[in-house]
Structures are given as C-alpha cells and as structure tokens.
Design a protein around this motif. Structure first.
Motif, short mmCIF file in Angstrom:
data_model
loop_
_atom_site.label_atom_id
_atom_site.label_comp_id
_atom_site.label_asym_id
_atom_site.label_seq_id
_atom_site.Cartn_x
_atom_site.Cartn_y
_atom_site.Cartn_z
N ARG A 1 0.90 -1.16 0.03
CA ARG A 1 -0.05 -0.15 -0.09
C ARG A 1 0.84 1.15 -0.01
O ARG A 1 0.51 2.17 -0.35
N ASN A 2 1.76 1.17 0.81
CA ASN A 2 2.85 2.36 0.96
C ASN A 2 4.02 2.48 -0.18
O ASN A 2 4.64 3.17 -0.03
N HIS A 3 4.03 1.53 -1.26
CA HIS A 3 5.14 1.17 -2.22
C HIS A 3 5.21 2.86 -2.78
O HIS A 3 3.89 3.10 -3.38
N PRO A 4 6.18 3.38 -3.12
CA PRO A 4 6.22 4.43 -3.79
C PRO A 4 5.42 4.48 -5.31
O PRO A 4 5.07 5.46 -5.70
N GLY A 5 5.43 3.17 -5.91
CA GLY A 5 4.99 3.11 -7.24
C GLY A 5 3.49 2.64 -7.25
O GLY A 5 3.02 2.42 -8.26
N ALA A 6 2.94 2.62 -6.08
CA ALA A 6 1.64 1.90 -5.93
C ALA A 6 0.77 3.02 -6.08
O ALA A 6 0.66 4.18 -5.45
N ALA A 7 -0.45 2.79 -6.93
CA ALA A 7 -1.68 3.65 -6.89
C ALA A 7 -2.85 2.74 -6.31
O ALA A 7 -3.00 1.55 -6.64
N VAL A 8 -3.56 3.17 -5.10
CA VAL A 8 -4.44 2.40 -4.47
C VAL A 8 -6.06 2.86 -4.82
O VAL A 8 -6.20 4.23 -4.77
N PHE A 9 -6.53 1.99 -5.18
CA PHE A 9 -8.08 2.17 -5.50
C PHE A 9 -9.19 1.66 -4.53
O PHE A 9 -8.99 0.35 -4.55
N THR A 10 -9.72 2.49 -3.85
CA THR A 10 -10.69 1.91 -2.80
C THR A 10 -12.02 1.85 -3.42
O THR A 10 -12.84 2.71 -3.89
N LEU A 11 -12.72 0.51 -3.27
CA LEU A 11 -13.90 0.09 -4.05
C LEU A 11 -15.02 0.34 -3.09
O LEU A 11 -14.72 -0.04 -1.86
N ASN A 12 -16.17 0.72 -3.59
CA ASN A 12 -17.29 0.61 -2.82
C ASN A 12 -18.42 0.26 -3.88
O ASN A 12 -18.35 0.29 -4.75
N THR A 13 -19.62 0.25 -3.23
CA THR A 13 -20.68 -0.24 -4.05
C THR A 13 -21.45 0.88 -4.97
O THR A 13 -21.83 0.63 -6.10
N GLY A 14 -20.86 2.22 -4.86
CA GLY A 14 -21.19 3.08 -5.55
C GLY A 14 -20.11 3.57 -6.63
O GLY A 14 -20.54 4.04 -7.73
N ASN A 15 -18.92 3.06 -6.67
CA ASN A 15 -18.03 3.40 -7.43
C ASN A 15 -17.32 2.15 -8.38
O ASN A 15 -16.51 2.51 -8.96
N ARG A 16 -17.82 1.07 -8.30
CA ARG A 16 -17.35 -0.06 -8.81
C ARG A 16 -17.25 0.14 -10.40
O ARG A 16 -16.16 -0.40 -10.73
N ASP A 17 -18.19 0.56 -11.16
CA ASP A 17 -18.31 0.63 -12.58
C ASP A 17 -17.14 1.85 -13.08
O ASP A 17 -16.42 1.44 -13.86
N VAL A 18 -17.14 2.80 -12.19
CA VAL A 18 -16.12 4.04 -12.60
C VAL A 18 -14.77 3.52 -12.44
O VAL A 18 -14.03 3.64 -13.26
#
Length: 193
Positions: free
Chosen positions: A160-177
């Motif tokens: 999660r804290n790796h400098p090259g990582a992008a974290v996408f937090t999923l929820n029921t409202g944003n899954r398709d996007v």
C-alpha cells in the motif's frame, strides 16, 4: 511534465464489495481487446457447499486450480497448517500453483494477483515473489484487504505504501467507474510496452 502512471494498481475495499469481480472483468476485457498480451497470475474464489462458504481455492489465469483454505479439511498434516478464522490454509497448494505464476519473465505483459492477503502471506515464498513483480517494470493489478480495526497486515502495508503503487478503494457506488478507470490505465500502460 505529466506524472508517470503507476504500474502497480492495488484494489482494496471491504469484504464482498466486488474486488475479485472487478479484477476478473478487467482481465476478461483486456484479454478480448488485446488478445496478444501475456497475462500471468491467479485469483481466489469461494468454495461453497449447500450455500455456505467452506473455503477458498486458488485459480491460475490459465484455469488450473487447487485448494487455498478450507474449514472442512481434517487430514493429519492439516493439523499443522496455519489458520485464518475457521479456515486452515494449504500453503503447499498455494506455493505449487500461485508462486510459479509470479515468476518475472520478459514475455509477461501484465500480472494479476487476487489477493495479497493474510492467507497468502503465510507462504514464505509468496511475498518475495510479489515484491519481485512490483520491482520489475511489468504492470501489476492486485487486490489487497482493507485495514481491519485501523491496522494493516505488515506485508499489505508495504504494498500500500510502495512509492510506485496507486490504491483504488472500491465501494458499491464506484465499482463501474473504478473498473473503467483501471482498465483505461492498464490499457494505456500496455500499449507502451
């Protein structure tokens, strides 16, 4: 100068929100739109009996599968297996199926890992293989669990804290996007390879 898009895309969110479904849909869409790609990795899926979850299995992207964890296993050797909740983790099965899929090779265009979680991290070979993938120049799409009670699993925190990582937090409202965003970012990265 524009920011360089991350090559390490991590999908997180609460249990049951659809992390595996998102990753598998992105995989299927990429495979259909870029049939020449070599995509390696694995995903985990639930094992159910009579509507009740009794375990998990690991499935490679080429369709091979084996047990990951079970609440039903009771062999002599399983008495020494690590546990997560009611599940006994079959580390040997994980290492024989998933870890070889994470070998960094020049012909690999993308790695998919579902998931880097507590069960998988019982393998002493698993996390070093994941780190080799992250340190390679090959794009990675992986799922990680959301921190529980405000505490992260140490290996997951490193990702999660790796400098090259992008974290996408999923929820029921944003899954398709999120699925579309992740697909577009990977598609862009893969066209440059």
């Amino acid at each position: 100068m524009a920011a360089v898009p991350s090559r390490c895309l991590l999908v997180t969110g609460p249990p049951g929100v659809g992390k595996t479904t998102l990753v598998m849909r992105v995989f299927e869409t990429l495979r259909a739109s870029h049939p020449h790609l070599t995509i390696r990795g694995f995903y985990t899926r639930e094992v159910r009996e009579n509507g009740e979850r009794v375990g998990f299995e690991v499935v490679t992207l080429d369709g091979r599968s084996g047990p990951l964890a079970s609440s039903k296993v009771s062999s002599p050797e399983s008495g020494r297996w690590p546990t997560v909740g009611k599940y006994k983790v079959d580390v040997a099965s994980l290492e024989s199926l998933a870890v070889p899929e994470l070998q960094v090779r020049e012909d690999t265009d993308l790695f998919i890992i579902d998931e880097v979680g507590k069960m998988e991290l019982f393998s002493s070979a698993f996390f070093p293989a994941v780190m080799r993938v992250i340190e390679s120049n090959i794009p990675l799409l992986a799922t990680i669990p959301i921190p529980r009670y405000g505490r992260d699993i140490p290996g997951v925190a490193r990702l999660r804290n790796h400098p090259g990582a992008a974290v996408f937090t999923l929820n029921t409202g944003n899954r398709d996007v999120m699925r579309e965003t992740i697909y577009n970012q990977l598609s862009s990265l893969l066209q440059k390879r």
